[in-house]
Write a protein that holds these residues in place. Structure first.
Motif, PDB file in Angstrom:
ATOM      1  N   TYR A  76       0.826  -1.195   0.000  1.00  0.00           N
ATOM      2  CA  TYR A  76       0.000   0.000   0.000  1.00  0.00           C
ATOM      3  C   TYR A  76       0.864   1.250   0.000  1.00  0.00           C
ATOM      4  CZ  TYR A  76      -4.200  -2.709   1.014  1.00  0.00           C
ATOM      5  OH  TYR A  76      -5.250  -3.584   0.940  1.00  0.00           O
ATOM      6  N   GLU A  77       0.329   2.306  -0.600  1.00  0.00           N
ATOM      7  CA  GLU A  77       0.985   3.607  -0.546  1.00  0.00           C
ATOM      8  C   GLU A  77       0.016   4.611   0.084  1.00  0.00           C
ATOM      9  OE1 GLU A  77      -0.078   5.379  -4.973  1.00  0.00           O
ATOM     10  OE2 GLU A  77       1.909   4.570  -4.588  1.00  0.00           O
ATOM     11  N   ARG A  78       0.566   5.534   0.838  1.00  0.00           N
ATOM     12  CA  ARG A  78      -0.242   6.525   1.559  1.00  0.00           C
ATOM     13  C   ARG A  78      -0.848   7.518   0.577  1.00  0.00           C
ATOM     14  NH1 ARG A  78      -3.385   9.136   4.084  1.00  0.00           N
ATOM     15  NH2 ARG A  78      -2.961  10.547   5.795  1.00  0.00           N
ATOM     16  N   VAL A  79      -2.145   7.763   0.699  1.00  0.00           N
ATOM     17  CA  VAL A  79      -2.842   8.750  -0.133  1.00  0.00           C
ATOM     18  C   VAL A  79      -3.587   9.716   0.778  1.00  0.00           C
ATOM     19  CG1 VAL A  79      -3.106   7.295  -2.175  1.00  0.00           C
ATOM     20  CG2 VAL A  79      -4.844   7.242  -0.396  1.00  0.00           C
ATOM     21  N   ASP A  80      -3.951  10.845   0.207  1.00  0.00           N
ATOM     22  CA  ASP A  80      -4.677  11.844   0.982  1.00  0.00           C
ATOM     23  C   ASP A  80      -5.915  12.245   0.196  1.00  0.00           C
ATOM     24  OD1 ASP A  80      -5.097  13.481   3.154  1.00  0.00           O
ATOM     25  OD2 ASP A  80      -4.102  15.193   2.221  1.00  0.00           O
ATOM     26  N   GLY A  81      -7.040  12.229   0.851  1.00  0.00           N
ATOM     27  CA  GLY A  81      -8.298  12.618   0.226  1.00  0.00           C
ATOM     28  C   GLY A  81      -9.444  12.350   1.179  1.00  0.00           C
ATOM     29  N   LYS A  82     -10.605  12.851   0.820  1.00  0.00           N
ATOM     30  CA  LYS A  82     -11.772  12.627   1.661  1.00  0.00           C
ATOM     31  C   LYS A  82     -13.008  12.619   0.777  1.00  0.00           C
ATOM     32  CE  LYS A  82     -11.525  17.474   2.923  1.00  0.00           C
ATOM     33  NZ  LYS A  82     -11.395  18.413   3.997  1.00  0.00           N
TER      34      LYS A  82
END
Length: 179
Positions: A67-73
């Protein structure tokens, strides 16, 4: 003394006009930053996460080992979610997200405060009841009459009456011409 009271009343007025939105926007940004720092540090339980599997068709094979870290909502059915990490495997995108309860509480509080300060009804039942009272005063009363051949009929005032003429076609008993 008068100047201080005037400034205080002006500040209260400006807060009620739209300053509450700025305050809630700042609180949301602070809560979002705190949750992002918590996720970056990995300080969350795996039981709190939700896994989404999204089918993705790519013209080339794509494999990621982890897994790779992502940012969003995003918001789904009234629940707010924050993206944590993702990975591609074969033809599926796996997205791990976590519920953002702080964001949900802030949005709910802001909506309730806006309704309260703007004198809006808090529920849709009260809204419909209020509109019904207004419409009842301005809606003309239509009468229903019993016609002998067609049954009940109701005259609708201020409506456009459209009459349709039937389309007549002539029947020709001969066969079509040969080409």
């Amino acid at each position: 003394m008068k100047r201080a009271v005037s400034i205080l009343l002006l500040l209260v007025f400006l807060f009620n006009v739209g300053g509450y939105y700025i305050v809630f926007w700042g609180l949301r940004a602070h809560a979002d930053q705190a949750l992002t720092e918590k996720l970056d540090a990995g300080l969350y339980a795996e039981a709190e996460t939700v896994e989404l599997k999204i089918p993705v068709t790519l013209p080339y094979p794509l494999q990621q080992r982890g897994y790779e870290r992502v940012d969003g909502k995003f918001e789904y059915k009234g629940e707010h979610y924050k993206l944590v990490k993702q990975k591609h495997a074969h033809d599926t995108l796996y997205v791990i997200c976590i519920r953002d309860s702080q964001q949900k509480k802030l949005v709910k509080t802001m909506n309730e405060y806006a309704k309260m300060t703007n004198d809006l009804p808090s529920s849709t039942d009260n809204t419909l009841h209020l509109f019904g009272k207004f419409l009842k005063d301005f809606e003309p009363v239509a009468t229903a009459a019993l016609l002998h051949q067609q049954g009940w009929s109701k005259e609708l005032p201020l409506t456009l009456k459209i009459f349709f003429l039937p389309h007549h076609s002539n029947v020709i008993p001969s066969p079509p011409p040969e080409a």
